[in-house]
Design an enzyme around this catalytic site. Sequence first.
Site, PDB file in Angstrom:
ATOM      1  N   TYR A 188       8.987 -21.586 -15.457  1.00  0.00           N
ATOM      2  CA  TYR A 188       7.952 -20.786 -16.116  1.00  0.00           C
ATOM      3  C   TYR A 188       6.560 -21.390 -15.885  1.00  0.00           C
ATOM      4  CZ  TYR A 188       5.937 -17.456 -19.373  1.00  0.00           C
ATOM      5  OH  TYR A 188       5.185 -16.437 -19.922  1.00  0.00           O
ATOM      6  N   LYS A 204       5.134 -14.097 -12.843  1.00  0.00           N
ATOM      7  CA  LYS A 204       4.978 -14.795 -11.552  1.00  0.00           C
ATOM      8  C   LYS A 204       4.136 -14.038 -10.515  1.00  0.00           C
ATOM      9  CE  LYS A 204       7.185 -18.483 -12.425  1.00  0.00           C
ATOM     10  NZ  LYS A 204       6.192 -18.900 -13.414  1.00  0.00           N
ATOM     11  N   HIS A 236      -0.950 -22.559 -23.716  1.00  0.00           N
ATOM     12  CA  HIS A 236       0.295 -22.273 -24.429  1.00  0.00           C
ATOM     13  C   HIS A 236       1.330 -23.341 -24.087  1.00  0.00           C
ATOM     14  CE1 HIS A 236      -0.010 -17.849 -25.862  1.00  0.00           C
ATOM     15  NE2 HIS A 236      -1.158 -18.491 -26.004  1.00  0.00           N
ATOM     16  N   PRO A 275       7.632  -8.269 -13.697  1.00  0.00           N
ATOM     17  CA  PRO A 275       6.680  -9.108 -14.435  1.00  0.00           C
ATOM     18  C   PRO A 275       7.302 -10.058 -15.468  1.00  0.00           C
ATOM     19  CG  PRO A 275       6.541  -6.814 -15.148  1.00  0.00           C
ATOM     20  CD  PRO A 275       7.460  -6.837 -13.979  1.00  0.00           C
ATOM     21  N   TYR A 312       9.183 -12.977 -25.975  1.00  0.00           N
ATOM     22  CA  TYR A 312      10.021 -12.184 -25.060  1.00  0.00           C
ATOM     23  C   TYR A 312      11.230 -11.738 -25.876  1.00  0.00           C
ATOM     24  CZ  TYR A 312       7.461 -13.853 -20.910  1.00  0.00           C
ATOM     25  OH  TYR A 312       6.500 -14.119 -19.962  1.00  0.00           O
TER      26      TYR A 312
HETATM   27  P1  RFL Z   1      -3.659  -6.650  -5.572  1.00  0.00           P
HETATM   28  O1  RFL Z   1      -4.124  -7.101  -6.882  1.00  0.00           O
HETATM   29  O2  RFL Z   1      -2.816  -5.439  -5.473  1.00  0.00           O
HETATM   30  O3  RFL Z   1      -4.957  -6.483  -4.672  1.00  0.00           O
HETATM   31  C1  RFL Z   1      -4.893  -5.856  -3.413  1.00  0.00           C
HETATM   32  C2  RFL Z   1      -6.235  -5.242  -3.144  1.00  0.00           C
HETATM   33  O4  RFL Z   1      -6.232  -4.645  -1.838  1.00  0.00           O
HETATM   34  C3  RFL Z   1      -6.854  -3.372  -1.899  1.00  0.00           C
HETATM   35  N1  RFL Z   1      -6.326  -2.581  -0.782  1.00  0.00           N
HETATM   36  C4  RFL Z   1      -7.010  -2.431   0.377  1.00  0.00           C
HETATM   37  N2  RFL Z   1      -8.189  -2.887   0.765  1.00  0.00           N
HETATM   38  C5  RFL Z   1      -8.598  -2.561   2.011  1.00  0.00           C
HETATM   39  N3  RFL Z   1      -7.869  -1.775   2.856  1.00  0.00           N
HETATM   40  C6  RFL Z   1      -6.666  -1.301   2.500  1.00  0.00           C
HETATM   41  N4  RFL Z   1      -5.967  -0.569   3.336  1.00  0.00           N
HETATM   42  C7  RFL Z   1      -6.185  -1.631   1.203  1.00  0.00           C
HETATM   43  N5  RFL Z   1      -5.066  -1.332   0.534  1.00  0.00           N
HETATM   44  C8  RFL Z   1      -5.168  -1.918  -0.655  1.00  0.00           C
HETATM   45  C9  RFL Z   1      -6.488  -2.835  -3.268  1.00  0.00           C
HETATM   46  O5  RFL Z   1      -7.407  -1.854  -3.721  1.00  0.00           O
HETATM   47  C10 RFL Z   1      -6.552  -4.110  -4.125  1.00  0.00           C
HETATM   48  O6  RFL Z   1      -7.820  -4.316  -4.687  1.00  0.00           O
HETATM   49  O7  RFL Z   1      -2.839  -7.825  -4.807  1.00  0.00           O
HETATM   50  P2  RFL Z   1      -3.084  -9.421  -4.843  1.00  0.00           P
HETATM   51  O8  RFL Z   1      -4.521  -9.763  -4.656  1.00  0.00           O
HETATM   52  O9  RFL Z   1      -2.070  -9.990  -3.919  1.00  0.00           O
HETATM   53  O10 RFL Z   1      -2.759  -9.859  -6.340  1.00  0.00           O
HETATM   54  C11 RFL Z   1      -1.450  -9.780  -6.834  1.00  0.00           C
HETATM   55  C12 RFL Z   1      -1.473  -9.433  -8.317  1.00  0.00           C
HETATM   56  O11 RFL Z   1      -2.391  -8.377  -8.557  1.00  0.00           O
HETATM   57  C13 RFL Z   1      -0.092  -9.006  -8.783  1.00  0.00           C
HETATM   58  O12 RFL Z   1       0.909  -9.885  -8.296  1.00  0.00           O
HETATM   59  C14 RFL Z   1       0.083  -8.964 -10.281  1.00  0.00           C
HETATM   60  O13 RFL Z   1      -0.934  -8.304 -10.940  1.00  0.00           O
HETATM   61  C15 RFL Z   1       1.429  -8.267 -10.572  1.00  0.00           C
HETATM   62  N6  RFL Z   1       1.439  -7.627 -11.836  1.00  0.00           N
HETATM   63  C16 RFL Z   1       1.622  -8.416 -12.908  1.00  0.00           C
HETATM   64  N7  RFL Z   1       1.853  -9.736 -12.737  1.00  0.00           N
HETATM   65  C17 RFL Z   1       2.022 -10.513 -13.797  1.00  0.00           C
HETATM   66  O14 RFL Z   1       2.233 -11.726 -13.608  1.00  0.00           O
HETATM   67  N8  RFL Z   1       1.966  -9.983 -15.082  1.00  0.00           N
HETATM   68  C18 RFL Z   1       1.707  -8.652 -15.283  1.00  0.00           C
HETATM   69  O15 RFL Z   1       1.631  -8.212 -16.427  1.00  0.00           O
HETATM   70  C19 RFL Z   1       1.537  -7.803 -14.196  1.00  0.00           C
HETATM   71  N9  RFL Z   1       1.297  -6.483 -14.363  1.00  0.00           N
HETATM   72  C20 RFL Z   1       1.235  -6.232 -11.969  1.00  0.00           C
HETATM   73  C21 RFL Z   1       1.150  -5.682 -13.259  1.00  0.00           C
HETATM   74  C22 RFL Z   1       1.126  -5.392 -10.850  1.00  0.00           C
HETATM   75  C23 RFL Z   1       0.946  -4.006 -10.986  1.00  0.00           C
HETATM   76  N10 RFL Z   1       0.915  -3.191  -9.793  1.00  0.00           N
HETATM   77  C24 RFL Z   1       0.675  -3.778  -8.479  1.00  0.00           C
HETATM   78  C25 RFL Z   1       1.375  -1.877  -9.731  1.00  0.00           C
HETATM   79  C26 RFL Z   1       0.907  -4.317 -13.422  1.00  0.00           C
HETATM   80  C27 RFL Z   1       0.801  -3.466 -12.293  1.00  0.00           C
HETATM   81  C28 RFL Z   1       0.527  -2.014 -12.553  1.00  0.00           C
HETATM   82  C1  PHB Z   2       0.751 -10.140 -19.851  1.00  0.00           C
HETATM   83  O1  PHB Z   2       0.122 -10.727 -20.759  1.00  0.00           O
HETATM   84  O2  PHB Z   2       0.321  -9.113 -19.326  1.00  0.00           O
HETATM   85  C2  PHB Z   2       2.066 -10.688 -19.420  1.00  0.00           C
HETATM   86  C3  PHB Z   2       2.474 -11.920 -19.871  1.00  0.00           C
HETATM   87  C4  PHB Z   2       3.706 -12.413 -19.500  1.00  0.00           C
HETATM   88  C5  PHB Z   2       4.513 -11.682 -18.655  1.00  0.00           C
HETATM   89  C6  PHB Z   2       4.088 -10.461 -18.183  1.00  0.00           C
HETATM   90  C7  PHB Z   2       2.866  -9.937 -18.575  1.00  0.00           C
HETATM   91  O3  PHB Z   2       5.735 -12.170 -18.297  1.00  0.00           O
END
Ligand code: RFL
Ligand code: PHB
Length: 389
Positions: free
Chosen positions: A384, A296, A72, A292, A200
């Site tokens: 970004y 980042k 993109h 989100p 956005y």
């Molecule tokens: P994760 O992905 O939370 O992975 C952590 C892993 O640790 C496990 N865990 C344990 N394992 C062993 N012992 C324990 N005591 C444990 N406690 C937990 C969990 O099961 C899990 O598998 O963290 P990591 O690897 O640092 O990755 C970070 C990303 O996942 C996160 O920053 C992003 O996904 C944030 N986020 C989003 N970011 C975006 O840029 N765009 C998004 O659309 C977006 N949507 C989201 C999100 C985070 C969400 N969370 C955490 C509620 C949507 C949600 C619902």
């Molecule tokens: C997504 O595709 O899930 C997404 C993309 C951009 C964002 C947040 C979520 O800023």
Amino acid sequence: MKTQVCIIGGGPSGLLLSQLLHRKGIDSIVLERKTKDYVLGRIRAGILEKGMLHLMREAGVGERMDREGFVHEGTVISYGDEQFTVNFKDTIGETVMVYGQTEVTRDLYAAREAAGGQIVFNVDQVVIHGADSDAPFVTYDVDGDPQRIDCDYVAGCDGFHGVSRQTIPLDVRKEYEKVYPFGWLGILSETPPVHEELIYASSERGFALCSMRNDNLSRYYIQCSLSDSPDDWTDEAFWEELKRRIPSDAADRLVTGPSIEKSIAPLRSFVTEPMRWGRLFLCGDAAHIVPPTGAKGLNTAASDIHYLYHGLTQFYHEGDSAGLDGYSEKALARIWKAERFSWWMTSLLHRFPDQSEFDLKMQRAEIEFLRTNKAAQQAMAENYVGLPY
Ligand code: RFL
Ligand code: PHB
């Protein structure tokens, strides 16, 4: 059991670190609380920065991403019926890639399995012992059986609700937090994206985001109340509300269909300092959370992994602990900038319950400044696509 680096958490941070270390001959064991299917079922981030792309390639898992990901060159910002594009390619010569976190995690699991990497699923009662000593170890249960891993270092990659951060004593740890008074209701649907770039959208009814995973898989979000539950929203109600928040030409083009996933995420900014305590290093969501809006979350996890991976490699290959000693400071310097950008984008585009008419005018003026000012667009583009590591 014994290993060099015990990694707590088998999300993207833990898997990426384990795979990168493996390629440098450094041994690790990953402990994951859930099952692999559960981890792969979580729909999260969608946008990868350059630094994350580079790490994936360095980890030997970039092939499918480079083949199937979508480059993109910019993003659309809309307010009411007005819209404009911030073109990253034209302003700073950089791009981002659309490739979902689910796919990143799937590729990393496949690589770890192909290399015979040790990942223990369904672990319970994880406790980190002696992180401030020279001989740390981790205990846990699996199927009721107590286990112990002795290691040189522990990487806390266990997300916001994990145990790693809590292991750092309260008199050492300082936490900074801002909780936003709204959430994002997200759906995934097997429909073509409404536009080739992300939109956005700021509107009088609140924020909306049109994103995607591929040509026939769309991801849409709308700002919602924290008291809402996904069950309160039928698919029809979601689509109707989305259409009211995006420019009318996009609303007219929008192809709707049944949702295949629907969930609400609360919005939070959070940082814990320091990110290292003795032989324990925090990475990703275990140490920090961003709303989100700036895409980042996963990308800041990747920059932590970059610093820790290089620090560990320098230690094991050259006997030099300088990279590990500087880890927390280096990682936090970049994190705080990503926190600022995510907070800025969130503040710019959402409706806040206590906003005055003056506040609304300020938001509008800032969006119009961004629309017309090259320097403002450049600042947004640089943040970004991701600040340098
Ligand atoms: P994760 O992905 O939370 O992975 C952590 C892993 O640790 C496990 N865990 C344990 N394992 C062993 N012992 C324990 N005591 C444990 N406690 C937990 C969990 O099961 C899990 O598998 O963290 P990591 O690897 O640092 O990755 C970070 C990303 O996942 C996160 O920053 C992003 O996904 C944030 N986020 C989003 N970011 C975006 O840029 N765009 C998004 O659309 C977006 N949507 C989201 C999100 C985070 C969400 N969370 C955490 C509620 C949507 C949600 C619902
Ligand atoms: C997504 O595709 O899930 C997404 C993309 C951009 C964002 C947040 C979520 O800023």
